[in-house]
Enzyme design. Structure first.
Site, short mmCIF file in Angstrom:
data_model
loop_
_atom_site.label_atom_id
_atom_site.label_comp_id
_atom_site.label_asym_id
_atom_site.label_seq_id
_atom_site.Cartn_x
_atom_site.Cartn_y
_atom_site.Cartn_z
N HIS A 1 0.03 -11.74 1.62
CA HIS A 1 -0.94 -10.90 0.90
C HIS A 1 -1.70 -11.69 -0.18
CE1 HIS A 1 -1.69 -6.41 -0.16
NE2 HIS A 1 -2.79 -7.12 -0.31
N TYR B 1 0.82 -1.22 0.00
CA TYR B 1 0.00 0.00 0.00
C TYR B 1 0.85 1.27 0.00
CZ TYR B 1 -3.88 -3.07 1.51
OH TYR B 1 -4.82 -4.06 1.62
#
Length: 271
Positions: free
Chosen positions: A106, A48
């Site tokens: 992830h 991110y």
């Protein structure tokens, strides 16, 4: 804030602030606002590129670290042993914390043995740099493989989950194995707001469609991490924790027509 007990022995708040696509001042302000309004769960990831912003917000908020639950994620291309250690250490430095409450894989990566990834996770747990471990975007098959690959309890599977992608089979599997499901994109990028059913239930409850969907998720025993940047949305989402839906309302939302998943990047392994 209500919490769910994890297999690791720790507890995760049922509502968190999702921070995907939030960076810079917008991310900093959102985290500050969330913390000021009672949030203690912040969800981020190395990919991110906002861990610096979140770390600075936490420091400036002056809130005790022990009151917070911080989740981060290791990118699917960085799942080799040394890469995992490096990514975790970088996350800790950026977030300005000595430990993560939860570290997730992830996305699964079939080209890197998951046992190697979990070997690094085991080392990080031993070093007390992470408290709980989990995965994200894992199917039942991925979870079965993961559970065979580590002595650590897999505490969380974070996936796309909302009324338009109601993954009941995956939820049942996670419940059976005491894996907490966390819903990202719980509002389906706003698509749930078009539902007349949800708008009708929201009207009867004197609240908004977003709060109804979040309440539906939380009432299923799922953690929700909706992204929000404005104070209005951050405060409103918190209302979902106290909303109680009837069995009929829950069943009606369960029965909504399903659509394709929203998050389906080229590297995804959903089949």
């Amino acid at each position: 804030m209500k919490t769910i007990h994890l297999r690791s022995g720790y507890s995760i708040p049922v509502l968190g602030l999702g921070t995907w696509l939030l960076t810079g001042k917008e991310c900093f302000n959102a985290v500050i606002t969330a913390l000021e309004n009672g949030y203690t769960h912040i969800d981020t990831a190395a990919a991110y590129e906002n861990e610096d912003d979140i770390g600075q917000a936490i420091v400036e908020s002056d809130i005790e670290r022990s009151r917070l639950f911080i989740t981060s994620k290791v990118w699917y291309q960085k799942l080799r042993y040394n890469d995992v250690l490096d990514q975790c250490n970088r996350s800790l430095e950026k977030l300005q914390t000595e430990y993560l409450d939860l570290l997730l894989i992830h996305w699964p990566n079939k080209f890197i043995p998951i046992s190697e990834t979990f070997e690094a996770f085991e080392q990080l747990v031993e070093e007390r740099k992470i408290r709980s471990v989990g995965v994200s975007n894992f199917t039942i098959g991925h979870l079965e493989n993961a559970m065979k690959s580590t002595v650590l309890p897999i505490s969380v599977n974070q996936v796309e989950f909302h009324p338009l992608l109601n993954q009941n089979e995956l939820l049942a599997f996670c419940r059976k194995h005491e894996i907490c499901l966390t819903a990202y994109s719980p509002l389906a990028h706003g698509n749930v707001f078009h539902s007349e059913l949800i708008k009708e239930i929201a009207f009867t409850k004197e609240t908004g469609p977003a709060q109804i969907v979040l309440a539906w998720i939380i009432q299923k025993g799922i953690v929700a991490v909706p992204k929000a940047s404005s104070e209005e949305h951050i405060r409103a989402n918190m209302e979902a924790v106290s909303i109680i839906l009837s069995e009929e309302e829950m069943a009606a939302i369960d029965g909504m027509e399903k659509q394709k998943r929203i998050s389906n990047p080229s590297w995804a392994e959903f089949d």
